[in-house]
Design an enzyme around this catalytic site. Structure first.
Site, PDB file in Angstrom:
ATOM      1  N   CYS A   1      -0.051   4.147   2.519  1.00 20.84           N
ATOM      2  CA  CYS A   1      -0.394   4.144   3.598  1.00 20.84           C
ATOM      3  C   CYS A   1       1.160   4.636   3.543  1.00 20.84           C
ATOM      4  O   CYS A   1       0.867   4.488   4.575  1.00 20.84           O
ATOM      5  CB  CYS A   1      -0.587   2.518   4.118  1.00 20.84           C
ATOM      6  SG  CYS A   1      -2.373   2.059   3.034  1.00 20.84           S
ATOM      7  N   ASP A   2       1.899   3.816   2.868  1.00 19.36           N
ATOM      8  CA  ASP A   2       3.449   3.183   3.091  1.00 19.36           C
ATOM      9  C   ASP A   2       4.858   4.713   2.703  1.00 19.36           C
ATOM     10  O   ASP A   2       5.750   4.644   3.165  1.00 19.36           O
ATOM     11  CB  ASP A   2       3.739   2.076   3.736  1.00 19.36           C
ATOM     12  CG  ASP A   2       3.089   1.328   4.856  1.00 19.36           C
ATOM     13  OD1 ASP A   2       2.744   1.251   5.550  1.00 19.36           O
ATOM     14  OD2 ASP A   2       2.695   0.344   4.427  1.00 19.36           O
TER      15      ASP A   2
ATOM     16  N   CYS B   1       1.376  -1.634  -0.327  1.00 16.78           N
ATOM     17  CA  CYS B   1       0.047  -0.388  -0.133  1.00 16.78           C
ATOM     18  C   CYS B   1       0.499   1.347  -0.515  1.00 16.78           C
ATOM     19  O   CYS B   1       1.463   1.445   0.929  1.00 16.78           O
ATOM     20  CB  CYS B   1      -1.310   0.190   1.302  1.00 16.78           C
ATOM     21  SG  CYS B   1      -1.856   1.920   1.663  1.00 16.78           S
TER      22      CYS B   1
END
Ligand code: NAP
Length: 312
Positions: free
Chosen positions: A138-139, A135
């Site tokens: 997300c990261d 992701c």
């Protein structure tokens, strides 16, 4: 074996499932969540989220704990770690049979999520959260001024690689062929991006490092040359698969198995809704899953109410 009767049974205890549960129970429908594993879904494994509105920075596990506590407040009954034997969405009521119980429901909301396809190489599972991520949204920000490698040649790989250039100093796109699958317009943007370097005709053979990922072993499939590529992160984007075991064949799905819904999250079957990553959706995020859950539950509870009125 115990038999339960609920107005609404939700399959899957991630953000979509908990949001649906909250709206359903708050809408005065008796509501249960069934999950094949622990509750919390995919975000429980995310180190941190900084794109859930209202939460500047929160651990994925902590956020899902808040979702769960909120659903508890309205009396949602929870059945984690259920081994599902069958799901009958066609019958009325619908019936979910697990090793531990028979769950009858006037309406079912499918919130079982999706799973990223894995590369299946040595080091991949070991380094999840320590350099391997599925992701970028997300990261990505954890890779400020670092080098990352995206694997795949489809729209997701190329778009996410471009997203990662906001943070990383260099982004490799490792693709097994010499031509991308991504749409031409997306390809052109990537070719113009100075931070992206393509590694063609190559597959990842191993992900390596000490505590964190520090390099990957790649093989050129045309020459069979094997080289080490220094990278701090690996983002496999080789496709997602919906979690639709026991559901397949009962409702309309797209070619990859994602469930087709209308704008109320209704599937091709009356009383059956699909929310979050398991449905055919353009964005798979906690916020979109939660939004789907709210919509699906509002329409599921309307359906349940109508059923009750017909019965009297
Ligand atoms: P995808 O289109 O199926 O692409 C997967 C990519 O990974 C392909 O390039 C494939 O290579 C490669 N791949 C598959 N298995 C592999 C393996 N084991 N090892 C190495 N490489 C592997 O998947 P996606 O990019 O996730 O997209 C899924 C769907 O969502 C597509 O229909 C896509 O168009 C759509 N989507 C659209 C947008 C958009 O419109 N903005 C954004 C994201 C996704 P090959 O090319 O050689 O098969």
């Amino acid at each position: 074996m115990e038999t339960y009767d609920f107005d609404v049974v939700i399959l899957g205890g991630g953000p979509a499932g908990f949001s649906a549960a909250l709206y359903s129970a708050r809408g005065a429908a008796s509501t249960a969540i069934i999950d094949v594993s622990m509750l919390g879904g995919q975000p429980s494994n995310y180190l941190e989220l900084e794109n859930y509105p209202g939460m500047k920075k929160i651990g994925g596990f902590d956020l899902m704990e808040k979702f769960e506590e909120h659903a508890d407040m309205f009396g949602v009954q929870k059945f984690p770690m259920q081994e599902i034997e069958s799901v009958d969405l066609v019958s009325n009521p619908k019936v979910i049979t697990t090793k531990e119980g028979i769950f009858k429901a006037k309406s079912v909301i499918i919130a079982t999520g999706a799973k990223p396809m894995k590369l299946g190489v040595k080091g991949e599972l070991e380094y999840i959260g320590r350099g391997v991520s599925y992701c970028a949204v997300c990261d990505g920000s954890f890779y400020q001024d670092k080098v990352v490698a995206v694997v795949g040649g489809g729209n997701s790989a190329v778009e996410e690689a471009m997203y990662l250039t906001k943070f990383a100093s260099k982004v490799y796109i490792i693709h097994r062929r010499d031509e991308l699958r991504a749409d031409k317009i997306i390809q052109e943007r990537a070719f113009k991006n100075d931070k992206i370097e393509f590694v063609w005709d190559s597959v990842v053979e191993e992900i390596c490092g000490e505590d964190l990922v520090s390099y990957i072993v790649i093989k050129n499939v045309k020459t069979n040359d094997v080289t080490n590529l220094k990278t701090d992160g690996v983002f496999p984007y080789i496709g997602m698969l919906p979690n639709v075991d026991n559901i397949n064949g009962q409702i309309k799905q797209d070619a990859r198995g994602f469930i087709l819904t209308d704008e109320t999250m209704k599937t091709s079957l009356d009383g059956v809704y699909a929310v979050g990553d398991v449905r055919n959706t353009p964005l798979r995020q906690v916020i979109t899953a939660a939004s789907d859950g709210a919509i699906g539950a509002v329409y599921a509870t309307k359906y349940v109410q109508a059923q009750k009125e017909v019965a009297v």
